[in-house]
Design an enzyme around this catalytic site. Structure first.
Site, mmCIF file in Angstrom:
data_model
loop_
_atom_site.group_PDB
_atom_site.id
_atom_site.type_symbol
_atom_site.label_atom_id
_atom_site.label_comp_id
_atom_site.label_asym_id
_atom_site.label_seq_id
_atom_site.Cartn_x
_atom_site.Cartn_y
_atom_site.Cartn_z
ATOM 1 N N ASP A 190 82.421 6.163 26.138
ATOM 2 C CA ASP A 190 83.831 6.555 26.065
ATOM 3 C C ASP A 190 83.975 7.897 25.356
ATOM 4 O O ASP A 190 83.320 8.127 24.345
ATOM 5 C CB ASP A 190 84.637 5.546 25.249
ATOM 6 C CG ASP A 190 84.638 4.148 25.834
ATOM 7 O OD1 ASP A 190 83.549 3.590 26.063
ATOM 8 O OD2 ASP A 190 85.735 3.604 26.039
ATOM 9 N N ASP A 211 82.327 6.186 30.876
ATOM 10 C CA ASP A 211 83.313 5.159 30.527
ATOM 11 C C ASP A 211 84.661 5.859 30.397
ATOM 12 O O ASP A 211 84.826 6.958 30.935
ATOM 13 C CB ASP A 211 82.880 4.405 29.258
ATOM 14 C CG ASP A 211 83.448 2.994 29.206
ATOM 15 O OD1 ASP A 211 84.635 2.818 29.546
ATOM 16 O OD2 ASP A 211 82.717 2.053 28.831
ATOM 17 N N ASP A 212 85.618 5.253 29.673
ATOM 18 C CA ASP A 212 86.934 5.866 29.613
ATOM 19 C C ASP A 212 86.878 7.309 29.122
ATOM 20 O O ASP A 212 86.164 7.629 28.171
ATOM 21 C CB ASP A 212 87.845 5.070 28.672
ATOM 22 C CG ASP A 212 88.190 3.708 29.245
ATOM 23 O OD1 ASP A 212 88.591 3.637 30.412
ATOM 24 O OD2 ASP A 212 88.051 2.712 28.510
ATOM 25 N N HIS A 233 85.590 6.373 33.665
ATOM 26 C CA HIS A 233 86.490 5.307 34.100
ATOM 27 C C HIS A 233 87.957 5.710 34.102
ATOM 28 O O HIS A 233 88.828 4.872 34.250
ATOM 29 C CB HIS A 233 86.295 4.058 33.231
ATOM 30 C CG HIS A 233 84.938 3.432 33.397
ATOM 31 N ND1 HIS A 233 84.532 2.331 32.672
ATOM 32 C CD2 HIS A 233 83.892 3.760 34.203
ATOM 33 C CE1 HIS A 233 83.294 2.006 33.038
ATOM 34 N NE2 HIS A 233 82.891 2.864 33.953
ATOM 35 N N ARG A 266 94.983 4.060 34.329
ATOM 36 C CA ARG A 266 95.121 2.597 34.275
ATOM 37 C C ARG A 266 95.686 2.112 32.946
ATOM 38 O O ARG A 266 95.550 2.759 31.903
ATOM 39 C CB ARG A 266 93.798 1.901 34.553
ATOM 40 C CG ARG A 266 92.772 2.050 33.466
ATOM 41 C CD ARG A 266 91.564 1.153 33.722
ATOM 42 N NE ARG A 266 90.422 1.569 32.931
ATOM 43 C CZ ARG A 266 89.260 0.920 32.895
ATOM 44 N NH1 ARG A 266 89.075 -0.171 33.605
ATOM 45 N NH2 ARG A 266 88.281 1.381 32.144
ATOM 46 N N LYS A 268 95.278 -1.569 30.986
ATOM 47 C CA LYS A 268 94.649 -2.892 31.080
ATOM 48 C C LYS A 268 94.932 -3.677 29.801
ATOM 49 O O LYS A 268 94.771 -3.173 28.692
ATOM 50 C CB LYS A 268 93.145 -2.791 31.339
ATOM 51 C CG LYS A 268 92.369 -1.903 30.397
ATOM 52 C CD LYS A 268 90.864 -1.951 30.656
ATOM 53 C CE LYS A 268 90.106 -0.967 29.795
ATOM 54 N NZ LYS A 268 88.654 -1.085 29.840
#
Ligand SMILES: *[C@@H]1O[C@H](CO)[C@@H](O)[C@H](O)[C@H]1NC(C)=O
Ligand SMILES: *[C@@H]1O[C@H](CO)[C@@H](O)[C@H](O)[C@H]1NC(C)=O
Ligand SMILES: *[C@@H]1O[C@H](CO)[C@@H](O)[C@H](O)[C@H]1NC(C)=O
Ligand SMILES: *[C@@H]1O[C@H](CO)[C@@H](O)[C@H](O)[C@H]1NC(C)=O
Ligand SMILES: *[C@@H]1O[C@H](CO)[C@@H](O)[C@H](O)[C@H]1NC(C)=O
Ligand SMILES: *[C@@H]1O[C@H](CO)[C@@H](O)[C@H](O)[C@H]1NC(C)=O
Ligand SMILES: *[C@@H]1O[C@H](CO)[C@@H](O)[C@H](O)[C@H]1NC(C)=O
Ligand SMILES: *[C@@H]1O[C@H](CO)[C@@H](O)[C@H](O)[C@H]1NC(C)=O
Ligand SMILES: *[C@@H]1O[C@H](CO)[C@@H](O)[C@H](O)[C@H]1NC(C)=O
Ligand SMILES: *[C@@H]1O[C@H](CO)[C@@H](O)[C@H](O)[C@H]1NC(C)=O
Ligand SMILES: *[C@@H]1O[C@H](CO)[C@@H](O)[C@H](O)[C@H]1NC(C)=O
Length: 376
Positions: A190, A211-212, A233, A266, A268
């Protein structure tokens, strides 16, 4: 044993000189005076002395010993400049490799400097989910009124840049290049992770990772603009839920580009958890070559073994504005997917959304009526 106290009354500084022991070993505590404000070489023994007596700290070509944090905590009214190559010995531990806290701190990287995490030494494709223990890279925590400029991170072992329990933070021109992780087993790398922080302004970030690009877990008044995110991500709120602080309020993610990533944007939330997401704006976002979801709003998140498919309704997601978002998804991906418990989404406003290319349609749930939100 010789003990010298110099108390400079009338000045703001009180300097207590080092306690010298006959063995020749010098204790620099409770406070010591540094002979130089530059920290370099392969030891961080001088750090306490430097922290207590310097307002302009230069950290230059430093090799931080294995298993040690470059501990810049408890600093106030100070500027810290990084120069050259800052590297770290290998140890399997949680890190962070660098930790900064305090108030009124300017943190600047000079042209040509690098924090070289040499993450490949730890990468085993498992990230934080198993394998060897990998240190987190850089963390600011309990930092108030901090300005971070021009930092360059290379090959993060796992999470790169954390902003936890901070207030009034500006982060400009940070590069996080963990591209080598694409082929060498990088995972959970991340880029920016925000928790429990307020008034955070992040601009002009460049990220290559797995990742993010951004993950906002909790906090208020968080701004993220002019980012370029590649390989990861996407730009995320969450996961929200199942932590000590589960409230996200007023996030503005704007003027950014996401390419070659799993998701574009996104939100989540953790299945069956409680919390609140209130006030999220995504405006002027371009995405390209997204593999899974262009826009994803899901309330069934679980890290292991994965999303459950059945969303909970304990985390309301209120006031989500998505405007001027465009781009492409790979053919086997989904352009827009919403999976939320009934009534979770309220006061949404979506407009001017053009995402195409994905052909996989999924059954959506919890789309708020009259909001402009849709699945595709
Ligand atoms: C320490 O940093 C100062 C300020 O950047 C610089 O002028 C000086 O050359 C440095 N000294 C050493 C020994 O690196
Ligand atoms: C930090 O930088 C700002 C200018 O961007 C300056 O006004 C301020 O005095 C600096 N603070 C410190 C502690 O160096
Ligand atoms: C930084 O220093 C480390 C340790 O000396 C070295 O292994 C690494 O290759 C250097 N990184 C860069 C980018 O020069
Ligand atoms: C944050 O900035 C605001 C506005 O400048 C200021 O009023 C507040 O005291 C700052 N908060 C902290 C914790 O320094
Ligand atoms: C720091 O953040 C954590 C998690 O967000 C929160 O539980 C904790 O209360 C915060 N501490 C302070 C002093 O704000
Ligand atoms: C939209 O974002 C792009 C960067 O992706 C930027 O170049 C452009 O100026 C932004 N448009 C507006 C109107 O701010
Ligand atoms: C699209 O993204 C994938 C990674 O998901 C990458 O391997 C591929 O090169 C990208 N394609 C283009 C045309 O950029
Ligand atoms: C979430 O709650 C529902 C209803 O109580 C339950 O059926 C489901 O098993 C729970 N899911 C998880 C992953 O705990
Ligand atoms: C909606 O959220 C935005 C932040 O994304 C905030 O500026 C605005 O005040 C919020 N509106 C309401 C009615 O809460
Ligand atoms: C689509 O295919 C790519 C590889 O071609 C894969 O990485 C990705 O996970 C797939 N997406 C979905 C949603 O199955
Ligand atoms: C909640 O957090 C715990 C501890 O990190 C973890 O074991 C559990 O799987 C999490 N629950 C969900 C639904 O993600």
């Amino acid at each position: 044993m010789k003990l010298i106290f110099k108390i400079l009354i009338g000045l703001s500084a009180v300097v207590i000189e080092a306690l010298e022991i006959t063995s020749g070993k010098v204790f620099s505590r409770p406070t010591g005076r540094a002979t130089s404000c530059n920290l370099t070489g392969n030891s961080i023994d001088e750090l306490n002395a430097i922290k207590s007596s310097c307002k302009n700290i230069v950290i230059e070509n430093l090799r931080v010993p294995a298993g040690k944090t470059l501990d810049l905590t408890g600093i106030s009214d100070t500027s810290i400049t990084f120069r050259g190559n800052i590297s770290f010995g290998y140890a399997e531990w949680k890190g962070p490799l660098v930790l900064i806290s305090g108030s009124n701190v300017n943190i600047t990287g000079e042209r040509g400097h690098v924090f070289d995490g040499q993450g490949a030494r730890w990468w085993d494709t498992l990230g934080g989910n198993g394998g060897v223990r990998k240190p987190r890279f850089f963390k600011i925590r309990y930092l108030y009124n901090g300005v971070v400029n021009h930092l360059h991170f290379l090959n993060s072992p796992r999470h790169c840049f954390a902003i936890h329990n901070c207030t009034n933070i500006t982060v400009n021109n940070v590069v996080m290049n963990t591209k080598d992780g694409d082929t060498q087993g990088g995972h959970n790398t991340d880029a920016i992770n925000v928790k429990g922080s307020e008034n955070v302004f992040i601009s002009d970030t460049i990220v290559y990772n797995q990742d993010d690009c951004l993950a906002v877990r909790s906090g208020k008044n968080i701004h993220f603009k002019k980012a370029f995110c590649s390989g990861g991500h996407g730009m995320s709120i969450g996961s929200v839920g199942n932590r000590t602080n589960n409230v996200v309020e007023d996030v503005y993610i704007t003027d950014s580009i996401v390419v070659d990533s799993e998701n574009g944007v996104r939100i989540k939330t953790v299945v069956n958890a409680t919390g609140l997401v209130s006030g999220v704006t995504y405006n002027n976002i371009t995405m390209r070559n997204i593999t899974d979801f262009g826009i994803l709003m899901r309330g069934d998140y679980m890290n292991m073994p994965g999303p459950t498919g059945t969303p909970g309704n304990g985390v309301p997601i209120l006031n989500v504005t998505i405007t001027n978002v465009r781009g492409t998804v790979q053919p086997n991906g989904t352009n827009i997917y919403i999976l939320l418990g009934q009534g979770v989404a309220q006061n949404w406003y979506w407009n001017d959304i053009d995402i195409s290319g994905g052909t996989r349609r999924r059954v959506c749930q919890g789309i708020p009526p009259n909001s402009g939100a849709f699945c595709a």
